[in-house]
Design a protein around this motif. Sequence first.
Motif, PDB file in Angstrom:
ATOM      1  N   ILE A  62       0.848  -1.187   0.000  1.00  0.00           N
ATOM      2  CA  ILE A  62       0.000   0.000   0.000  1.00  0.00           C
ATOM      3  C   ILE A  62       0.886   1.240   0.000  1.00  0.00           C
ATOM      4  CG2 ILE A  62      -1.714   1.308   1.316  1.00  0.00           C
ATOM      5  CD1 ILE A  62      -2.874  -1.224   2.305  1.00  0.00           C
ATOM      6  N   PHE A  63       0.419   2.277  -0.664  1.00  0.00           N
ATOM      7  CA  PHE A  63       1.103   3.566  -0.709  1.00  0.00           C
ATOM      8  C   PHE A  63       0.729   4.355   0.545  1.00  0.00           C
ATOM      9  CE2 PHE A  63       0.844   8.084  -1.805  1.00  0.00           C
ATOM     10  CZ  PHE A  63       2.160   8.320  -2.168  1.00  0.00           C
ATOM     11  N   PHE A  64       1.737   4.884   1.248  1.00  0.00           N
ATOM     12  CA  PHE A  64       1.529   5.733   2.420  1.00  0.00           C
ATOM     13  C   PHE A  64       2.220   7.054   2.174  1.00  0.00           C
ATOM     14  CE2 PHE A  64       1.424   1.395   4.008  1.00  0.00           C
ATOM     15  CZ  PHE A  64       0.287   1.395   4.793  1.00  0.00           C
ATOM     16  N   ALA A  65       1.636   8.127   2.692  1.00  0.00           N
ATOM     17  CA  ALA A  65       2.251   9.449   2.532  1.00  0.00           C
ATOM     18  C   ALA A  65       1.855  10.361   3.678  1.00  0.00           C
ATOM     19  CB  ALA A  65       1.831  10.063   1.202  1.00  0.00           C
ATOM     20  N   LEU A  66       2.771  11.226   4.041  1.00  0.00           N
ATOM     21  CA  LEU A  66       2.515  12.292   5.004  1.00  0.00           C
ATOM     22  C   LEU A  66       2.613  13.598   4.224  1.00  0.00           C
ATOM     23  CD1 LEU A  66       4.817  11.058   7.920  1.00  0.00           C
ATOM     24  CD2 LEU A  66       2.383  10.598   7.583  1.00  0.00           C
ATOM     25  N   HIS A  67       1.490  14.306   4.127  1.00  0.00           N
ATOM     26  CA  HIS A  67       1.418  15.552   3.373  1.00  0.00           C
ATOM     27  C   HIS A  67       1.209  16.725   4.328  1.00  0.00           C
ATOM     28  CE1 HIS A  67       1.000  13.300  -0.358  1.00  0.00           C
ATOM     29  NE2 HIS A  67      -0.027  12.639   0.159  1.00  0.00           N
ATOM     30  N   SER A  68       1.234  17.908   3.784  1.00  0.00           N
ATOM     31  CA  SER A  68       0.953  19.097   4.596  1.00  0.00           C
ATOM     32  C   SER A  68      -0.543  19.229   4.899  1.00  0.00           C
ATOM     33  CB  SER A  68       1.456  20.350   3.885  1.00  0.00           C
ATOM     34  OG  SER A  68       0.815  20.473   2.624  1.00  0.00           O
ATOM     35  N   HIS A  69      -1.387  18.500   4.189  1.00  0.00           N
ATOM     36  CA  HIS A  69      -2.830  18.602   4.414  1.00  0.00           C
ATOM     37  C   HIS A  69      -3.429  17.340   5.040  1.00  0.00           C
ATOM     38  CE1 HIS A  69      -1.818  17.481   0.277  1.00  0.00           C
ATOM     39  NE2 HIS A  69      -2.787  16.616   0.372  1.00  0.00           N
ATOM     40  N   GLY A  70      -2.625  16.305   5.302  1.00  0.00           N
ATOM     41  CA  GLY A  70      -3.135  15.103   5.940  1.00  0.00           C
ATOM     42  C   GLY A  70      -2.234  13.906   5.716  1.00  0.00           C
ATOM     43  N   VAL A  71      -2.673  12.785   6.243  1.00  0.00           N
ATOM     44  CA  VAL A  71      -1.935  11.536   6.054  1.00  0.00           C
ATOM     45  C   VAL A  71      -2.730  10.651   5.104  1.00  0.00           C
ATOM     46  CG1 VAL A  71      -0.712  11.616   8.255  1.00  0.00           C
ATOM     47  CG2 VAL A  71      -2.950  10.553   8.156  1.00  0.00           C
ATOM     48  N   GLN A  72      -2.024   9.929   4.264  1.00  0.00           N
ATOM     49  CA  GLN A  72      -2.671   9.143   3.217  1.00  0.00           C
ATOM     50  C   GLN A  72      -2.304   7.675   3.368  1.00  0.00           C
ATOM     51  OE1 GLN A  72      -1.907  10.628  -0.689  1.00  0.00           O
ATOM     52  NE2 GLN A  72      -2.916   8.933  -1.699  1.00  0.00           N
ATOM     53  N   MET A  73      -3.320   6.830   3.250  1.00  0.00           N
ATOM     54  CA  MET A  73      -3.150   5.384   3.256  1.00  0.00           C
ATOM     55  C   MET A  73      -3.889   4.864   2.035  1.00  0.00           C
ATOM     56  SD  MET A  73      -4.613   2.606   5.991  1.00  0.00           S
ATOM     57  CE  MET A  73      -3.327   2.247   7.122  1.00  0.00           C
ATOM     58  N   GLY A  74      -3.136   4.421   1.032  1.00  0.00           N
ATOM     59  CA  GLY A  74      -3.771   4.013  -0.221  1.00  0.00           C
ATOM     60  C   GLY A  74      -4.381   5.223  -0.893  1.00  0.00           C
ATOM     61  N   LYS A  75      -5.652   5.123  -1.237  1.00  0.00           N
ATOM     62  CA  LYS A  75      -6.351   6.256  -1.857  1.00  0.00           C
ATOM     63  C   LYS A  75      -7.085   7.101  -0.828  1.00  0.00           C
ATOM     64  CE  LYS A  75      -6.907   3.917  -6.239  1.00  0.00           C
ATOM     65  NZ  LYS A  75      -7.802   3.367  -7.244  1.00  0.00           N
ATOM     66  N   ARG A  76      -7.040   6.695   0.428  1.00  0.00           N
ATOM     67  CA  ARG A  76      -7.774   7.378   1.492  1.00  0.00           C
ATOM     68  C   ARG A  76      -6.903   8.440   2.156  1.00  0.00           C
ATOM     69  NH1 ARG A  76     -12.260   5.908   5.322  1.00  0.00           N
ATOM     70  NH2 ARG A  76     -12.489   7.973   6.204  1.00  0.00           N
ATOM     71  N   TYR A  80      -5.796  16.506   8.668  1.00  0.00           N
ATOM     72  CA  TYR A  80      -5.344  16.753  10.031  1.00  0.00           C
ATOM     73  C   TYR A  80      -6.460  17.283  10.928  1.00  0.00           C
ATOM     74  CZ  TYR A  80      -0.576  15.977   8.469  1.00  0.00           C
ATOM     75  OH  TYR A  80       0.571  15.407   7.973  1.00  0.00           O
ATOM     76  N   GLU A  81      -7.428  17.994  10.354  1.00  0.00           N
ATOM     77  CA  GLU A  81      -8.509  18.536  11.199  1.00  0.00           C
ATOM     78  C   GLU A  81      -9.410  17.427  11.759  1.00  0.00           C
ATOM     79  OE1 GLU A  81      -9.570  19.329   6.828  1.00  0.00           O
ATOM     80  OE2 GLU A  81      -7.936  19.959   8.127  1.00  0.00           O
ATOM     81  N   ASN A  82      -9.342  16.218  11.201  1.00  0.00           N
ATOM     82  CA  ASN A  82     -10.117  15.083  11.721  1.00  0.00           C
ATOM     83  C   ASN A  82      -9.291  14.197  12.659  1.00  0.00           C
ATOM     84  OD1 ASN A  82     -12.250  15.933  10.135  1.00  0.00           O
ATOM     85  ND2 ASN A  82     -11.806  14.499   8.493  1.00  0.00           N
TER      86      ASN A  82
END
Length: 150
Positions: A62-76, A80-82
């Motif tokens: 699965i693709f994981f990413a930490l962005h400036s607008h949130g964290v991503q797991m796959g396509k989801r 951060y506000e949640n």
Amino acid sequence: MEWEEFEYQYYEKSQSWYWWVGGIGLVAVVLALLFSNILFAILLALSAVVIIMYAARHPDKIFFALHSHGVQMGKRLYPYENLKTFWVLDVPGRPRKIIITSKKIFLPHIVFPLHDEMDSEEVRDFLAQYLPEGRVEESAADKLSDYFGF
């Protein structure tokens, strides 16, 4: 920060492991039938089958990413506000994880596996810009699944 990792740590199970699960499931079904609880017996039988099927399944990458607008797991994407807090779990001898506490009732913890080559401090520093760090322990279900080799 981006990486690809297996969705969970896969543990090879022996043939005897499957026999034990099947045997325990069969005993539970027989006990439920002795107590004339057919619906519970069906539920137990289905549970044993699902556990065996899930145990034999190999994880997907699965693709994981930490962005400036949130964290991503796959396509989801989890904005951060949640999210409430994060914790980087780095215990020797166990897979490293990011545990994020969500504001949602039905999804209280989101667990991300960390890639072996990623620096825990770098991840911690990045997430600290957007979320407060708060110690979060693994749930009992996570500990049990690790213990039984899921």
